[in-house]
Scaffold this motif. Structure first.
Motif, short mmCIF file in Angstrom:
data_model
loop_
_atom_site.label_atom_id
_atom_site.label_comp_id
_atom_site.label_asym_id
_atom_site.label_seq_id
_atom_site.Cartn_x
_atom_site.Cartn_y
_atom_site.Cartn_z
N TRP A 196 0.83 -1.20 0.00
CA TRP A 196 0.00 0.00 0.00
C TRP A 196 0.87 1.26 0.00
CZ3 TRP A 196 -1.00 3.69 3.98
CH2 TRP A 196 -2.09 4.52 3.73
N LEU A 197 1.93 1.29 0.82
CA LEU A 197 2.80 2.45 0.89
C LEU A 197 3.60 2.66 -0.38
CD1 LEU A 197 4.19 2.51 4.52
CD2 LEU A 197 2.97 4.32 3.34
N ARG A 198 4.05 1.58 -0.99
CA ARG A 198 4.76 1.72 -2.26
C ARG A 198 3.89 2.37 -3.31
NH1 ARG A 198 9.34 -1.75 -3.46
NH2 ARG A 198 10.03 -2.75 -1.54
N ARG A 199 2.63 1.95 -3.36
CA ARG A 199 1.70 2.54 -4.31
C ARG A 199 1.48 4.03 -4.01
NH1 ARG A 199 -3.23 0.79 -3.10
NH2 ARG A 199 -4.14 2.83 -2.90
N ARG A 200 1.32 4.37 -2.73
CA ARG A 200 1.10 5.76 -2.34
C ARG A 200 2.31 6.63 -2.70
NH1 ARG A 200 -3.53 7.83 -0.25
NH2 ARG A 200 -2.28 9.34 0.87
N LEU A 201 3.51 6.10 -2.48
CA LEU A 201 4.70 6.87 -2.80
C LEU A 201 4.88 7.03 -4.31
CD1 LEU A 201 7.12 5.51 -0.09
CD2 LEU A 201 6.08 7.78 -0.20
N ARG A 202 4.52 5.98 -5.08
CA ARG A 202 4.54 6.11 -6.54
C ARG A 202 3.58 7.20 -6.99
NH1 ARG A 202 4.77 0.43 -6.83
NH2 ARG A 202 2.53 0.37 -7.14
N MET A 203 2.38 7.24 -6.39
CA MET A 203 1.41 8.27 -6.74
C MET A 203 1.94 9.65 -6.36
SD MET A 203 -2.33 6.53 -5.90
CE MET A 203 -2.30 7.15 -4.27
N TYR A 204 2.64 9.75 -5.24
CA TYR A 204 3.21 11.02 -4.80
C TYR A 204 4.22 11.55 -5.81
CZ TYR A 204 4.99 14.53 -1.56
OH TYR A 204 5.34 15.71 -0.98
N ILE A 205 5.11 10.67 -6.26
CA ILE A 205 6.12 11.06 -7.23
C ILE A 205 5.47 11.38 -8.58
CG2 ILE A 205 8.11 10.22 -8.55
CD1 ILE A 205 8.84 8.60 -5.99
N TRP A 206 4.51 10.60 -8.98
CA TRP A 206 3.80 10.80 -10.25
C TRP A 206 3.11 12.16 -10.27
CZ3 TRP A 206 3.80 8.09 -14.67
CH2 TRP A 206 2.78 8.30 -15.60
N LYS A 207 2.55 12.56 -9.15
CA LYS A 207 1.86 13.86 -9.05
C LYS A 207 2.85 15.01 -9.23
CE LYS A 207 -1.63 16.49 -7.45
NZ LYS A 207 -2.98 16.52 -7.90
N GLN A 208 4.09 14.84 -8.79
CA GLN A 208 5.07 15.91 -8.90
C GLN A 208 5.62 16.08 -10.31
OE1 GLN A 208 8.00 15.14 -5.88
NE2 GLN A 208 6.82 16.23 -4.34
N TRP A 209 5.52 15.05 -11.13
CA TRP A 209 5.99 15.15 -12.50
C TRP A 209 4.96 15.91 -13.31
CZ3 TRP A 209 7.68 9.40 -13.37
CH2 TRP A 209 8.85 9.16 -12.65
N LYS A 210 5.29 17.10 -13.72
CA LYS A 210 4.31 17.96 -14.38
C LYS A 210 4.31 17.81 -15.89
CE LYS A 210 2.90 19.81 -10.61
NZ LYS A 210 1.61 19.44 -10.07
#
Length: 89
Positions: free
Chosen positions: A69-83
């Motif tokens: 679950w945390l790996r997925r959340r962190l991937r989403m966090y990084i993905w959101k920062q890529w503009k």
């Protein structure tokens, strides 16, 4: 306390798991605007303390599910920062 075929074991209370997961969700919120490494460090510190408190309990499966679950959340966090779209490709 829990009971299985091998005997009695200690487990973490359901409410404690809910509170910990809620806290992890706050720490990995995508609207923070912080560096991903800083977020990972905060999550690491929180989990280390939580495990230190509940180290007696049997929670192998819980931690494995949290890891996914945390790996997925962190991937989403990084993905959101890529503009830029080319970064995401």
């Amino acid at each position: 306390m829990g009971k299985n075929g091998n005997g009695v074991y200690i487990r973490v209370h359901r409410q404690s798991l809910v509170k910990a997961k809620r806290r992890l969700k706050e720490l990995t919120s995508r609207r923070q605007g912080r560096n991903a490494r800083q977020v990972m460090e905060n999550v690491k510190v929180y989990i280390r303390g939580w495990i230190g408190y509940f180290y007696v309990a049997d929670m192998k499966r819980i931690l494995q599910s949290w890891n996914e679950w945390l790996r997925r959340r962190l991937r989403m966090y990084i993905w959101k920062q890529w503009k830029k779209p080319r970064t995401k490709v």
